[in-house]
Design an enzyme around this catalytic site. Structure first.
Site, PDB file in Angstrom:
ATOM      1  N   ARG A   1      -8.192   1.796   8.273  1.00  0.00           N
ATOM      2  CA  ARG A   1      -8.534   0.495   8.886  1.00  0.00           C
ATOM      3  C   ARG A   1      -9.708   0.776   9.817  1.00  0.00           C
ATOM      4  O   ARG A   1      -9.617   1.611  10.715  1.00  0.00           O
ATOM      5  CB  ARG A   1      -7.355  -0.063   9.682  1.00  0.00           C
ATOM      6  CG  ARG A   1      -7.757  -1.266  10.530  1.00  0.00           C
ATOM      7  CD  ARG A   1      -6.586  -2.010  11.115  1.00  0.00           C
ATOM      8  NE  ARG A   1      -5.881  -2.749  10.084  1.00  0.00           N
ATOM      9  CZ  ARG A   1      -5.015  -3.732  10.341  1.00  0.00           C
ATOM     10  NH1 ARG A   1      -4.770  -4.100  11.581  1.00  0.00           N
ATOM     11  NH2 ARG A   1      -4.404  -4.366   9.354  1.00  0.00           N
TER      12      ARG A   1
ATOM     13  N   HIS B   1      -9.814  -7.856   3.699  1.00  0.00           N
ATOM     14  CA  HIS B   1      -8.447  -7.354   3.961  1.00  0.00           C
ATOM     15  C   HIS B   1      -7.669  -7.483   2.642  1.00  0.00           C
ATOM     16  O   HIS B   1      -6.775  -8.300   2.492  1.00  0.00           O
ATOM     17  CB  HIS B   1      -7.815  -8.186   5.080  1.00  0.00           C
ATOM     18  CG  HIS B   1      -6.589  -7.558   5.685  1.00  0.00           C
ATOM     19  ND1 HIS B   1      -6.117  -6.317   5.316  1.00  0.00           N
ATOM     20  CD2 HIS B   1      -5.726  -8.010   6.648  1.00  0.00           C
ATOM     21  CE1 HIS B   1      -5.029  -6.036   6.025  1.00  0.00           C
ATOM     22  NE2 HIS B   1      -4.774  -7.043   6.833  1.00  0.00           N
TER      23      HIS B   1
ATOM     24  N   GLN C   1      -3.692  -7.208   2.235  1.00  0.00           N
ATOM     25  CA  GLN C   1      -2.999  -8.391   2.772  1.00  0.00           C
ATOM     26  C   GLN C   1      -2.997  -9.523   1.745  1.00  0.00           C
ATOM     27  O   GLN C   1      -1.961 -10.121   1.452  1.00  0.00           O
ATOM     28  CB  GLN C   1      -3.725  -8.863   4.052  1.00  0.00           C
ATOM     29  CG  GLN C   1      -3.187 -10.157   4.620  1.00  0.00           C
ATOM     30  CD  GLN C   1      -1.827  -9.984   5.270  1.00  0.00           C
ATOM     31  OE1 GLN C   1      -1.660  -9.130   6.124  1.00  0.00           O
ATOM     32  NE2 GLN C   1      -0.843 -10.768   4.856  1.00  0.00           N
TER      33      GLN C   1
ATOM     34  N   ASP D   1      -5.277 -17.905   9.928  1.00  0.00           N
ATOM     35  CA  ASP D   1      -5.396 -16.586  10.561  1.00  0.00           C
ATOM     36  C   ASP D   1      -5.978 -16.824  11.945  1.00  0.00           C
ATOM     37  O   ASP D   1      -6.467 -17.934  12.248  1.00  0.00           O
ATOM     38  CB  ASP D   1      -6.323 -15.692   9.703  1.00  0.00           C
ATOM     39  CG  ASP D   1      -6.426 -14.261  10.219  1.00  0.00           C
ATOM     40  OD1 ASP D   1      -5.601 -13.863  11.062  1.00  0.00           O
ATOM     41  OD2 ASP D   1      -7.351 -13.546   9.778  1.00  0.00           O
TER      42      ASP D   1
ATOM     43  N   CYS E   1      -1.084 -14.198   8.225  1.00  0.00           N
ATOM     44  CA  CYS E   1      -0.889 -12.743   8.106  1.00  0.00           C
ATOM     45  C   CYS E   1      -0.401 -12.094   9.391  1.00  0.00           C
ATOM     46  O   CYS E   1       0.097 -10.975   9.362  1.00  0.00           O
ATOM     47  CB  CYS E   1      -2.184 -12.087   7.629  1.00  0.00           C
ATOM     48  SG  CYS E   1      -3.531 -12.200   8.816  1.00  0.00           S
TER      49      CYS E   1
ATOM     50  N   ARG F   1       4.751  -7.057   2.300  1.00  0.00           N
ATOM     51  CA  ARG F   1       3.644  -6.098   2.266  1.00  0.00           C
ATOM     52  C   ARG F   1       4.125  -4.723   1.819  1.00  0.00           C
ATOM     53  O   ARG F   1       3.398  -4.006   1.131  1.00  0.00           O
ATOM     54  CB  ARG F   1       2.963  -6.042   3.636  1.00  0.00           C
ATOM     55  CG  ARG F   1       2.399  -7.405   3.962  1.00  0.00           C
ATOM     56  CD  ARG F   1       1.075  -7.474   4.570  1.00  0.00           C
ATOM     57  NE  ARG F   1       0.088  -6.509   4.264  1.00  0.00           N
ATOM     58  CZ  ARG F   1      -0.712  -5.984   5.191  1.00  0.00           C
ATOM     59  NH1 ARG F   1      -0.607  -6.335   6.443  1.00  0.00           N
ATOM     60  NH2 ARG F   1      -1.638  -5.113   4.835  1.00  0.00           N
TER      61      ARG F   1
HETATM   62  N1   CP Z   1      -1.555  -8.645   8.941  1.00  0.00           N
HETATM   63  C1   CP Z   1      -1.850  -7.405   9.320  1.00  0.00           C
HETATM   64  O1   CP Z   1      -2.675  -6.704   8.733  1.00  0.00           O
HETATM   65  O2   CP Z   1      -1.151  -6.997  10.415  1.00  0.00           O
HETATM   66  P1   CP Z   1      -1.455  -5.722  11.273  1.00  0.00           P
HETATM   67  O3   CP Z   1      -2.777  -5.931  11.943  1.00  0.00           O
HETATM   68  O4   CP Z   1      -0.321  -5.671  12.293  1.00  0.00           O
HETATM   69  O5   CP Z   1      -1.469  -4.510  10.401  1.00  0.00           O
HETATM   70  N1  NVA Z   2      -8.734 -11.483  10.710  1.00  0.00           N
HETATM   71  C1  NVA Z   2      -7.855 -10.660  11.497  1.00  0.00           C
HETATM   72  C2  NVA Z   2      -6.745 -10.121  10.654  1.00  0.00           C
HETATM   73  C3  NVA Z   2      -5.737  -9.306  11.419  1.00  0.00           C
HETATM   74  C4  NVA Z   2      -4.676  -8.714  10.541  1.00  0.00           C
HETATM   75  C5  NVA Z   2      -8.633  -9.551  12.139  1.00  0.00           C
HETATM   76  O1  NVA Z   2      -9.529  -8.964  11.505  1.00  0.00           O
HETATM   77  O2  NVA Z   2      -8.363  -9.248  13.279  1.00  0.00           O
END
Ligand code: CP
Ligand code: NVA
Length: 309
Positions: free
Chosen positions: A108, A135, A138, A227, A267, A293
């Protein structure tokens, strides 16, 4: 070797295979405890190394449990403890070592370029666990959840997104092309998806519908997605952006515009973009969405490790 970086680069038939495998594996685990292994243990002896340059709860836990249930193990690296973060070791050297110690790398990151650089130097598959531009794990899991709840292919449903044009929406747009579903997007004019993304949709002979009006976007929807308006590390004027989105809150009035049996998905983590009564209400399926997930990560791992049947 198969990487999992962007849904755009994966064939529809492989994405379908992943969803089908997740469905079968979920069914087979009905009576198993969290740390019990899937009977076939297809990733016995394999190590997934994961690294988070941004916060995570769900992605971290779901990948940890996914590889465990498949018979392997996971190690989570803290980027601030590596030489790489401090510039004491090149990305290429780090990637070489990861490739000899581990069997897969989940990252990530705040940088799409870094994902590409790792891909170039790794000899093991890399999975995108969220980047500024997408993402994918997700959204593939969300397709699984929609079909599980609605009991029909997503191509037969009206999907609506209310919110920012961020990484999650970019992956949902990619999914709308791959799985051929109707996607309505409701967002303020200044927050529309990038032209390059819309052009890619058109190049693939598909279309998405963008409305500067939440109600128009939500009309007859089977699923409403949202989101956070302010994403992780989003370097914007937060109060201005929240204000810009004030007419795009998902509340019960907006849910009433959608179909009677419409569901709400998010999410997580959440912000003020959704009212408590919707988020915690009957139409919300966010907890099932979060738990699913694990199942989809497992089949993504099998795809990457060349073990998807
Ligand atoms: N939705 C999601 O990716 O959650 P986290 O940021 O907690 O991993
Ligand atoms: N769009 C959000 C998703 C978090 C899981 C971000 O990038 O923070």
């Amino acid at each position: 070797m198969r990487h999992f970086i962007n849904l755009k680069d994966i064939s529809t038939s492989d994405l379908r295979k992943i969803i089908l495998d997740a469905k079968k594996r979920k069914l087979k685990r009905k009576n198993l405890n969290t740390l019990e292994l899937d009977k076939d243990s297809p990733l016995k002896g394999k190590l997934l190394i994961q690294m988070f340059e941004k916060s995570s709860l769900r992605t971290r836990l779901s990948f940890y449990l996914a590889i465990k249930q498949l018979g392997g193990g996971a190690l989570t690296l803290r980027p601030d403890e590596l030489h790489l973060a401090k510039g004491g070791e090149s990305l290429a050297d780090t990637a070489k070592v990861l490739s000899t110690y581990g069997n897969g790398f989940m990252l990530r990151t705040d940088s799409d370029t870094k994902l590409e650089e790792f891909k170039k130097h790794l000899k093991i598959p890399i999975i995108n666990g969220l980047s500024p531009s997408s993402h994918p794990t997700q959204v593939l899991s969300d397709i699984f959840t929609v079909e599980e709840i609605k009991k029909k292919p997503i191509s037969k449903l009206n999907i609506c997104w209310i919110g920012d044009s961020n990484n999650v929406l970019n992956s949902l747009i990619a999914a709308s092309v791959k799985f051929s579903f109707n996607l309505n997007i409701g967002c303020p004019t200044n927050y529309r998806p990038k032209k390059s993304i819309i052009d890619w949709v058109h190049k693939n002979k598909k279309k998405i519908n963008i409305f500067n009006d939440a109600k128009k976007a939500a009309l007859s929807a089977d699923v409403i997605f949202s989101d956070k308006v302010i994403s992780l590390n989003d370097k914007v004027n937060k109060s201005k952006k929240n204000k810009d989105f004030k007419n795009f809150t998902i509340n019960s009035k907006l849910m009433n515009v959608a179909k009677k049996d419409a569901i709400f998905l998010h999410c997580l983590p959440r912000g003020p973009e959704v009212s408590d009564d919707v988020f915690l209400g009957k139409q919300s399926k966010v907890w099932q969405q979060a738990l699913n997930r694990i199942y989809v990560q497992k089949s993504i791992l099998l795809y990457c490790f060349g073990k998807l049947r």
